[in-house]
Design a protein around this motif. Structure first.
Motif, PDB file in Angstrom:
ATOM      1  N   MET A   6      -7.288   5.596  16.938  1.00 21.76           N
ATOM      2  CA  MET A   6      -8.373   5.976  17.841  1.00 21.76           C
ATOM      3  C   MET A   6      -7.755   6.401  19.170  1.00 21.76           C
ATOM      4  O   MET A   6      -7.192   5.595  19.883  1.00 21.76           O
ATOM      5  N   GLY A   7      -7.866   7.686  19.487  1.00 22.05           N
ATOM      6  CA  GLY A   7      -7.278   8.223  20.702  1.00 22.05           C
ATOM      7  C   GLY A   7      -6.180   9.211  20.386  1.00 22.05           C
ATOM      8  O   GLY A   7      -5.201   8.857  19.712  1.00 22.05           O
ATOM      9  N   CYS A   8      -6.345  10.441  20.849  1.00 22.30           N
ATOM     10  CA  CYS A   8      -5.348  11.472  20.561  1.00 22.30           C
ATOM     11  C   CYS A   8      -4.742  12.004  21.859  1.00 22.30           C
ATOM     12  O   CYS A   8      -4.606  13.215  22.053  1.00 22.30           O
ATOM     13  N   GLY A   9      -4.421  11.082  22.761  1.00 22.89           N
ATOM     14  CA  GLY A   9      -3.684  11.456  23.956  1.00 22.89           C
ATOM     15  C   GLY A   9      -2.210  11.540  23.631  1.00 22.89           C
ATOM     16  O   GLY A   9      -1.813  11.725  22.474  1.00 22.89           O
ATOM     17  N   ARG A  10      -1.359  11.356  24.647  1.00 23.76           N
ATOM     18  CA  ARG A  10       0.072  11.456  24.416  1.00 23.76           C
ATOM     19  C   ARG A  10       0.584  10.347  23.502  1.00 23.76           C
ATOM     20  O   ARG A  10       1.437  10.578  22.645  1.00 23.76           O
ATOM     21  N   GLU A  25      -0.003   8.066   5.677  1.00 25.02           N
ATOM     22  CA  GLU A  25      -1.192   8.909   5.805  1.00 25.02           C
ATOM     23  C   GLU A  25      -1.946   8.495   7.060  1.00 25.02           C
ATOM     24  O   GLU A  25      -2.150   7.294   7.296  1.00 25.02           O
ATOM     25  N   VAL A  26      -2.363   9.471   7.865  1.00 24.31           N
ATOM     26  CA  VAL A  26      -2.942   9.179   9.176  1.00 24.31           C
ATOM     27  C   VAL A  26      -4.272   9.892   9.356  1.00 24.31           C
ATOM     28  O   VAL A  26      -4.442  11.048   8.945  1.00 24.31           O
ATOM     29  N   SER A  27      -5.194   9.193   9.990  1.00 20.38           N
ATOM     30  CA  SER A  27      -6.468   9.778  10.406  1.00 20.38           C
ATOM     31  C   SER A  27      -6.629   9.503  11.895  1.00 20.38           C
ATOM     32  O   SER A  27      -6.428   8.367  12.346  1.00 20.38           O
ATOM     33  N   VAL A  28      -6.992  10.540  12.670  1.00 20.86           N
ATOM     34  CA  VAL A  28      -7.064  10.416  14.121  1.00 20.86           C
ATOM     35  C   VAL A  28      -8.486  10.680  14.607  1.00 20.86           C
ATOM     36  O   VAL A  28      -9.136  11.638  14.186  1.00 20.86           O
ATOM     37  N   ILE A  29      -8.939   9.816  15.519  1.00 22.40           N
ATOM     38  CA  ILE A  29     -10.280   9.934  16.104  1.00 22.40           C
ATOM     39  C   ILE A  29     -10.147  10.238  17.588  1.00 22.40           C
ATOM     40  O   ILE A  29      -9.355   9.607  18.292  1.00 22.40           O
ATOM     41  N   ASP A  30     -10.933  11.183  18.072  1.00 24.81           N
ATOM     42  CA  ASP A  30     -11.015  11.429  19.513  1.00 24.81           C
ATOM     43  C   ASP A  30     -12.347  12.111  19.800  1.00 24.81           C
ATOM     44  O   ASP A  30     -12.841  12.898  18.983  1.00 24.81           O
ATOM     45  N   ALA A  71      -5.900   1.328  18.409  1.00 25.21           N
ATOM     46  CA  ALA A  71      -6.793   1.853  19.441  1.00 25.21           C
ATOM     47  C   ALA A  71      -5.966   2.151  20.678  1.00 25.21           C
ATOM     48  O   ALA A  71      -5.552   1.234  21.385  1.00 25.21           O
ATOM     49  N   VAL A  72      -5.725   3.430  20.932  1.00 23.89           N
ATOM     50  CA  VAL A  72      -4.808   3.812  22.016  1.00 23.89           C
ATOM     51  C   VAL A  72      -5.431   4.884  22.914  1.00 23.89           C
ATOM     52  O   VAL A  72      -4.725   5.738  23.457  1.00 23.89           O
ATOM     53  N   SER A  73      -6.737   4.824  23.092  1.00 25.46           N
ATOM     54  CA  SER A  73      -7.384   5.766  24.008  1.00 25.46           C
ATOM     55  C   SER A  73      -7.101   5.342  25.446  1.00 25.46           C
ATOM     56  O   SER A  73      -6.419   4.349  25.699  1.00 25.46           O
ATOM     57  N   SER A  74      -7.639   6.076  26.408  1.00 26.85           N
ATOM     58  CA  SER A  74      -7.388   5.778  27.821  1.00 26.85           C
ATOM     59  C   SER A  74      -8.332   4.723  28.379  1.00 26.85           C
ATOM     60  O   SER A  74      -8.225   4.356  29.544  1.00 26.85           O
ATOM     61  N   GLY A  75      -9.257   4.216  27.567  1.00 31.99           N
ATOM     62  CA  GLY A  75     -10.232   3.238  28.058  1.00 31.99           C
ATOM     63  C   GLY A  75     -10.056   1.868  27.436  1.00 31.99           C
ATOM     64  O   GLY A  75     -10.088   1.723  26.204  1.00 31.99           O
ATOM     65  N   ARG A  94      -4.163  -5.480  10.121  1.00 28.85           N
ATOM     66  CA  ARG A  94      -3.214  -4.919  11.091  1.00 28.85           C
ATOM     67  C   ARG A  94      -3.964  -4.076  12.115  1.00 28.85           C
ATOM     68  O   ARG A  94      -4.259  -2.908  11.868  1.00 28.85           O
ATOM     69  N   VAL A  95      -4.279  -4.700  13.232  1.00 25.32           N
ATOM     70  CA  VAL A  95      -5.037  -4.034  14.299  1.00 25.32           C
ATOM     71  C   VAL A  95      -4.321  -4.266  15.622  1.00 25.32           C
ATOM     72  O   VAL A  95      -3.883  -5.384  15.907  1.00 25.32           O
ATOM     73  N   VAL A  96      -4.201  -3.214  16.429  1.00 23.00           N
ATOM     74  CA  VAL A  96      -3.591  -3.364  17.748  1.00 23.00           C
ATOM     75  C   VAL A  96      -4.334  -2.483  18.740  1.00 23.00           C
ATOM     76  O   VAL A  96      -4.833  -1.410  18.382  1.00 23.00           O
ATOM     77  N   ALA A  97      -4.453  -2.967  19.976  1.00 26.52           N
ATOM     78  CA  ALA A  97      -5.156  -2.217  21.023  1.00 26.52           C
ATOM     79  C   ALA A  97      -4.262  -2.089  22.249  1.00 26.52           C
ATOM     80  O   ALA A  97      -3.623  -3.060  22.657  1.00 26.52           O
ATOM     81  N   ARG A  98      -4.239  -0.893  22.825  1.00 29.31           N
ATOM     82  CA  ARG A  98      -3.524  -0.696  24.091  1.00 29.31           C
ATOM     83  C   ARG A  98      -4.455  -1.058  25.228  1.00 29.31           C
ATOM     84  O   ARG A  98      -5.589  -0.587  25.293  1.00 29.31           O
ATOM     85  N   ILE A  99      -3.978  -1.907  26.149  1.00 28.80           N
ATOM     86  CA  ILE A  99      -4.792  -2.383  27.256  1.00 28.80           C
ATOM     87  C   ILE A  99      -4.020  -2.177  28.562  1.00 28.80           C
ATOM     88  O   ILE A  99      -2.855  -2.527  28.658  1.00 28.80           O
ATOM     89  N   TYR A 100      -4.686  -1.606  29.557  1.00 27.47           N
ATOM     90  CA  TYR A 100      -4.056  -1.414  30.862  1.00 27.47           C
ATOM     91  C   TYR A 100      -4.147  -2.681  31.721  1.00 27.47           C
ATOM     92  O   TYR A 100      -3.237  -2.992  32.469  1.00 27.47           O
TER      93      TYR A 100
END
Length: 220
Positions: A6-10, A25-30, A71-75, A94-100
């Motif tokens: 989830m998230g197709c930024g850099r 195999e990959v699926s991308v959401i944005d 989940a690696v979107s900007s929010g 296997r779930v991971v989230a990017r958090i600022y």
């Protein structure tokens, strides 16, 4: 593996490309269709437009058969909500989230969602490149408050008990790597030559801890 991102930024686009190179195999959401341009013409996976925490969007991305979800979107909010939906609704292990926000990251870790706290992680990486070997932390908990670091010690500490090193530095010895093997020391365990001593220290005290360990022990 089948991975939904989830998230197709850099970060998301780079992660997608890396996984495909490894044969996954990959699926991308944005939510922004233009974001998929980052994937390049060779990308073979799915490209799903929408909010990554909506069930219908996740279903379109194939989350029901996914082995992993990132989940690696900007929010922060979007990342944690989508990660929880993936974990709790679709049962992905296997779930991971990017958090600022590092403080939020600690809360989400307690909820069972592994997180990458971007600012502390990036800071540690930069410190590893800037500082002498053994000074930057090897691990930092999600809030960034406590760090585990290898501690270079003065040669005169050899033969002295761990409790004296802890008293002098104000930190806690977590473990020792001795002859390539991890050792959980007791308070009376003596430091040996060639030991790599790993300590737990509060952030902001690393410089003081390092300086104290680099000095010879003071006699009472």
């Amino acid at each position: 593996m089948y991975v939904v991102i989830m998230g197709c930024g850099r970060v998301g686009s780079s992660l997608s490309a890396g996984l495909e190179r490894l044969g996954h195999e990959v699926s991308v959401i944005d939510r922004d269709p233009q974001a998929f341009r980052r994937l390049g013409a060779d990308f073979r996976g799915r490209q799903i437009v929408g909010q990554g925490f909506h069930r219908e969007v996740l279903t379109a991305a194939g989350v029901e058969r996914a082995d992993a979800f990132a989940a690696v979107s900007s929010g922060d909010n979007s990342n944690i909500i989508s990660a929880r939906v993936a974990r709790e609704t679709f049962g992905i292990d296997r779930v991971v989230a990017r958090i600022y926000d590092a403080k939020r990251a600690a809360v989400y870790e307690r909820l069972g969602i592994p997180t990458v706290a971007t600012v502390p992680w990036s800071t540690d990486r930069l410190m590893r490149m800037l500082l002498p070997d053994g000074v930057a932390s090897a691990w930092r908990e999600p809030t960034g408050t406590v760090a585990i670091l290898p501690l270079p010690v003065h040669e005169d500490w050899v033969g002295r008990p761990i409790r004296e090193l802890e008293q002098a530095t104000g930190c806690r010895v977590a473990f020792i790597v001795r002859f390539g093997t991890g050792v959980l020391p007791k308070s009376d365990t003596a430091v040996q030559a060639e030991d790599t001593v790993y300590v737990a220290a509060v952030s902001g005290t690393v410089s003081d801890v390092t300086a104290a360990a680099a000095a010879p022990p003071q006699e009472a």
